[in-house]
Every structure is written in C-alpha cells, then in structure tokens.
Design a protein around this motif. Structure first.
Motif, short mmCIF file in Angstrom:
data_model
loop_
_atom_site.label_atom_id
_atom_site.label_comp_id
_atom_site.label_asym_id
_atom_site.label_seq_id
_atom_site.Cartn_x
_atom_site.Cartn_y
_atom_site.Cartn_z
N ALA A 1 0.85 -1.19 0.00
CA ALA A 1 0.00 0.00 0.00
C ALA A 1 0.89 1.24 0.00
O ALA A 1 1.97 1.24 0.57
CB ALA A 1 -0.90 0.00 1.23
N LEU A 2 0.43 2.27 -0.65
CA LEU A 2 1.22 3.49 -0.74
C LEU A 2 1.42 4.08 0.64
O LEU A 2 0.49 4.17 1.43
CB LEU A 2 0.54 4.50 -1.65
N ILE B 1 6.58 10.34 -5.70
CA ILE B 1 5.42 10.82 -4.94
C ILE B 1 4.20 10.61 -5.82
O ILE B 1 4.21 10.97 -7.00
CB ILE B 1 5.56 12.33 -4.61
N VAL B 2 3.18 10.01 -5.26
CA VAL B 2 1.93 9.80 -6.00
C VAL B 2 0.78 10.30 -5.15
O VAL B 2 0.92 10.47 -3.94
CB VAL B 2 1.72 8.31 -6.37
N GLY B 3 -0.34 10.58 -5.78
CA GLY B 3 -1.53 10.98 -5.04
C GLY B 3 -1.79 12.46 -5.02
O GLY B 3 -2.72 12.91 -4.37
N ALA C 1 2.47 16.71 -8.03
CA ALA C 1 3.66 15.88 -7.85
C ALA C 1 3.86 15.08 -9.12
O ALA C 1 3.05 14.25 -9.49
CB ALA C 1 3.48 14.96 -6.65
N ASP C 2 4.94 15.33 -9.82
CA ASP C 2 5.26 14.63 -11.05
C ASP C 2 6.07 13.39 -10.70
O ASP C 2 7.19 13.50 -10.20
CB ASP C 2 6.06 15.54 -11.98
N VAL C 3 5.52 12.21 -10.95
CA VAL C 3 6.22 10.98 -10.61
C VAL C 3 7.60 10.92 -11.25
O VAL C 3 8.52 10.32 -10.70
CB VAL C 3 5.42 9.70 -10.97
N LYS C 4 7.76 11.58 -12.38
CA LYS C 4 9.06 11.56 -13.08
C LYS C 4 10.15 12.25 -12.27
O LYS C 4 11.33 12.05 -12.54
CB LYS C 4 8.92 12.20 -14.46
N ASP C 5 9.78 13.05 -11.27
CA ASP C 5 10.77 13.69 -10.41
C ASP C 5 11.36 12.72 -9.39
O ASP C 5 12.30 13.07 -8.68
CB ASP C 5 10.16 14.89 -9.68
#
Length: 167
Positions: free
Chosen positions: A4-5, A83-85, A89-93
C-alpha cells in the motif's frame, strides 16, 4: 535511494497540504548561498528513482514479484520511487524534496521559509536528529525492496545531505 502506498503518498496529516513540485522548490534552493539543495538532489540517485522503474530490468523484477503491471505503474514500486496521489507531484521527479520534507504548499513562501518555526508550523518535516533522518530513509531502504542491499546510513547521508545555510 533507496504494498500500500505509504512514504511518498499523501498521509492523513498531509491531506490538507498540496505538493508544489521540485521545480518550485528548486527556484529558490539552487544557489550556493542558499545551500544548493537542488544541485545536490539533481546529482543523486533520488532524482533518477522513477526512471529506474521504466527499464526492462525493473519490469523483470516486478514480474518476478508477481506484479502484473509495468514497474512504473505499480503502487508497490512507486511507493519508494516517486510521490503519488497529488496532481502537482510529477512521478518523473522521483524521490524529490517533498518526499522527505512534506508537501510544500504551506511553507513555500519566502517569509515562511526564513522562519524555521513558521516552516514547521506550515507543514515542513524537520528532523530532530540524524536518527530521525535515518528512520525516514529506512522506510524505503530496507529488506522489503526486492533489490535491497546493505544500507549504510552514514555513507548514504554523506551523498545526499543538504543542510540549510545559516540566515
């Protein structure tokens, strides 16, 4: 650097806060006079954490763990690689500023950043000592990772530490 996140996703305490993204943080944290935190991050493996999930090797590791989606889309992988959610927040970072310091929306202003107490009141995660920093690191750098290696905190901290300069 390293279910889980957890760590980089929005916690209940952070839900009222939004992420500003590494570009927003970097606007002020890129000069030597301010500590060059952006430069330290850009040279780190944290900056490439998401990119590693886009490789065939990552997909092979995910598949071996029973994950049926590409690693770059799997919550079990993303929890430590991005970082998700939050839309900003750019996941690519990858593992960026707010992964460790919390969502920046409430403490990003110059007046707040100049006052440590206001920064913390605004939501910035401040660590009381190196043991607290290490505990945060070990949320991802642990045996749960399918590619876990021995985690030497002192060695890794020397590569990523970025103290705030004295005002």
């Amino acid at each position: 650097m390293a279910g889980a996140l957890s760590v980089p996703s929005l916690s209940a305490a952070q839900a009222a806060h939004t992420y500003t993204g590494v570009k927003a943080c970097g606007m002020c944290h890129k000069s030597e006079a301010k500590g060059n935190q952006l430069g330290v991050w850009e040279k780190s493996k944290h900056a490439q954490a998401y990119a590693t999930l886009t490789t065939p090797a990552a997909n092979d590791i995910a598949k071996a763990k029973g994950i049926t989606t590409p690693a770059a889309q799997a919550p079990a992988c993303l929890e430590c690689h991005a970082i998700v959610g939050d839309a900003k927040a750019d996941v690519k970072d990858g593992v960026q500023c707010e992964t460790c310091h919390g969502a920046g929306s409430d403490y990003k202003g110059l007046a707040v950043m100049k006052d440590k107490a206001k920064s913390i009141a605004g939501g910035m995660t401040e660590y009381k000592d190196k043991a607290a920093i290490e505990a945060q690191c070990r949320k991802c750098h642990n045996e749960k990772s399918p590619t876990a290696k021995e985690f030497n905190f002192e060695e890794r901290w020397a590569k990523i530490q970025h103290p705030r300069p004295k005002a």
